[in-house]
Design a protein around this motif. Structure first.
Motif, short mmCIF file in Angstrom:
data_model
loop_
_atom_site.label_atom_id
_atom_site.label_comp_id
_atom_site.label_asym_id
_atom_site.label_seq_id
_atom_site.Cartn_x
_atom_site.Cartn_y
_atom_site.Cartn_z
N PRO A 1 40.71 24.58 -32.22
CA PRO A 1 41.21 24.62 -30.86
C PRO A 1 42.77 24.42 -30.95
O PRO A 1 43.49 24.04 -31.67
N ASN A 2 43.25 25.10 -29.66
CA ASN A 2 44.73 25.34 -29.61
C ASN A 2 45.41 24.21 -28.71
O ASN A 2 45.27 24.14 -27.59
N GLY A 3 45.72 23.32 -29.57
CA GLY A 3 46.60 22.01 -29.12
C GLY A 3 47.75 22.36 -28.17
O GLY A 3 48.16 21.57 -27.41
N LYS A 4 48.15 23.55 -28.05
CA LYS A 4 49.48 23.99 -27.46
C LYS A 4 49.00 24.94 -26.23
O LYS A 4 50.16 25.31 -25.61
N ALA A 5 47.94 25.12 -26.04
CA ALA A 5 47.43 26.05 -25.01
C ALA A 5 48.01 25.42 -23.67
O ALA A 5 48.13 24.37 -23.42
N GLU A 6 48.64 26.53 -22.73
CA GLU A 6 49.30 26.05 -21.58
C GLU A 6 48.30 25.52 -20.58
O GLU A 6 48.47 24.37 -20.05
N ASP A 7 46.97 26.17 -20.62
CA ASP A 7 45.89 25.61 -19.69
C ASP A 7 44.96 24.99 -20.54
O ASP A 7 43.99 25.73 -21.16
N LEU A 8 44.85 23.56 -20.53
CA LEU A 8 44.15 23.17 -21.69
C LEU A 8 42.59 23.30 -21.27
O LEU A 8 41.57 23.20 -22.07
N GLN A 9 42.27 23.15 -19.94
CA GLN A 9 40.80 23.42 -19.50
C GLN A 9 40.11 24.82 -19.70
O GLN A 9 39.06 24.76 -20.29
N ALA A 10 41.06 25.70 -19.63
CA ALA A 10 40.62 26.99 -20.05
C ALA A 10 40.34 27.04 -21.47
O ALA A 10 39.55 27.72 -21.95
N GLU A 11 41.17 26.35 -22.31
CA GLU A 11 40.91 26.19 -23.81
C GLU A 11 39.72 25.59 -24.02
O GLU A 11 39.08 25.97 -24.87
N CYS A 12 39.36 24.72 -23.42
CA CYS A 12 38.24 23.82 -23.62
C CYS A 12 36.95 24.94 -23.44
O CYS A 12 36.13 24.98 -23.96
N GLN A 13 36.93 25.41 -22.21
CA GLN A 13 36.03 26.55 -21.79
C GLN A 13 35.93 27.66 -23.00
O GLN A 13 34.68 27.96 -23.46
N ARG A 14 36.94 28.10 -23.35
CA ARG A 14 37.06 29.30 -24.30
C ARG A 14 36.40 28.63 -25.59
O ARG A 14 35.74 29.34 -26.29
N TYR A 15 36.63 27.51 -25.97
CA TYR A 15 36.19 26.91 -27.27
C TYR A 15 34.60 26.82 -27.09
O TYR A 15 33.83 27.00 -28.13
N ASP A 16 34.10 26.15 -26.04
CA ASP A 16 32.62 26.31 -25.82
C ASP A 16 31.88 27.94 -25.89
O ASP A 16 30.75 27.83 -26.17
N ASP A 17 32.68 28.67 -25.25
CA ASP A 17 32.11 30.10 -25.74
C ASP A 17 31.99 30.44 -26.91
O ASP A 17 31.27 31.13 -27.53
N VAL A 18 33.34 30.05 -27.59
CA VAL A 18 33.17 30.45 -29.30
C VAL A 18 32.18 29.71 -29.88
O VAL A 18 31.29 30.49 -30.75
N ILE A 19 31.78 28.48 -29.63
CA ILE A 19 30.60 27.94 -30.19
C ILE A 19 29.27 28.55 -29.81
O ILE A 19 28.47 28.70 -30.54
#
Ligand code: GLP
Length: 233
Positions: A95-113
């Motif tokens: 996960p990108n801990g420096k993402a500007e939009d952390l909610q979007a990062e969480c969604q992106r990560y679930d998409d990766v999974i």
């Protein structure tokens, strides 16, 4: 749950490595990876092996909010140092801990999974029974989210930082539900300070008070423990 008792962390790393080696012969593509001191002996086995990971994908459990790959305490840095620099993978996700939009990062990560189903998920366990950074109280079907770290986890992890104030208070973590989607779980635990968590995970009720107890609901779990971590079983 299959419980494998080993002499020490070195032997545990070998056992976990054997499981990965066999699974790669059987054609798996994706490893779920963990940080912390526990998986280090496994990563040593992997780096010292002649296995080729260049067709493999890895997906890490979590990352501190606010730290990037250049920060020495970040989990991205840890993974590069302990595994990826020596053994390149086809692609590695943290996960990108420096993402500007952390909610979007969480969604992106679930998409990766979702698009890279995890064949084997490597796990450690926190002293309070957390997996990833899913602290007690987290719903057992949670998705990837921004989580607050408990005082006890901050205390336990301060050893990697100069001072306790430097330990981030938040992380992006795969959820318990996201973790349990993996086809096989391999959880390792070494040392007496993990004994209560292991006892609760194996013999206790399935409860949000001890996130790792959710593994009781998964059909394929291997637990690798040394005598100290297994001392309350
Ligand atoms: C951190 C990580 C967990 C890890 C735990 C235990 O909180 N987010 O994935 O299992 O620490 O760490 P250690 O293996 O150093 O005891």
């Amino acid at each position: 749950m299959e419980i494998i008792r080993v002499k020490d962390a070195a032997a545990g790393g070998k056992k976990a490595f054997e499981i990965i080696q066999q699974a790669m012969k059987d054609g798996i593509h994706t490893l779920g990876l963990a940080t912390g001191s526990t998986p280090i002996t496994l990563y040593q086995e992997m780096t010292n092996s002649d296995l080729d990971f260049s067709n493999m994908t890895s997906i890490n459990l979590d990352e501190y909010v606010g730290l990037g790959g250049e920060d020495k305490q970040s989990y991205r840095y840890f993974m590069n140092e302990n595994l990826f620099n020596q053994k390149p993978f086809k692609e590695t996700f943290v996960p990108n801990g420096k993402a500007e939009d952390l909610q979007a990062e969480c969604q992106r990560y679930d998409d990766v999974i979702a698009t890279h189903p995890i064949d084997i998920q490597i796990l450690g366990i926190g002293r309070n029974g957390h997996i990833g950074f899913n602290e007690p109280g987290t719903p057992l079907d949670s998705k990837t989210s921004v989580v607050n770290l408990t005082e006890s986890t901050i205390e336990a992890n301060k050893r990697f930082f100069d001072k306790v104030e430097d330990v981030p208070t938040k992380a992006v973590s795969m959820g318990i539900g996201s973790i349990l989607q993996g086809k096989k779980m391999v959880l390792m635990a070494y040392g007496a300070d993990k004994a209560d968590a292991i006892k609760g995970m194996v013999d206790g009720p399935v409860t949000t008070d001890l996130p790792a107890s959710a593994l009781q609901n998964h059909p394929d779990v291997v637990v690798i423990v040394d005598d100290a971590a297994a001392s309350k079983l």
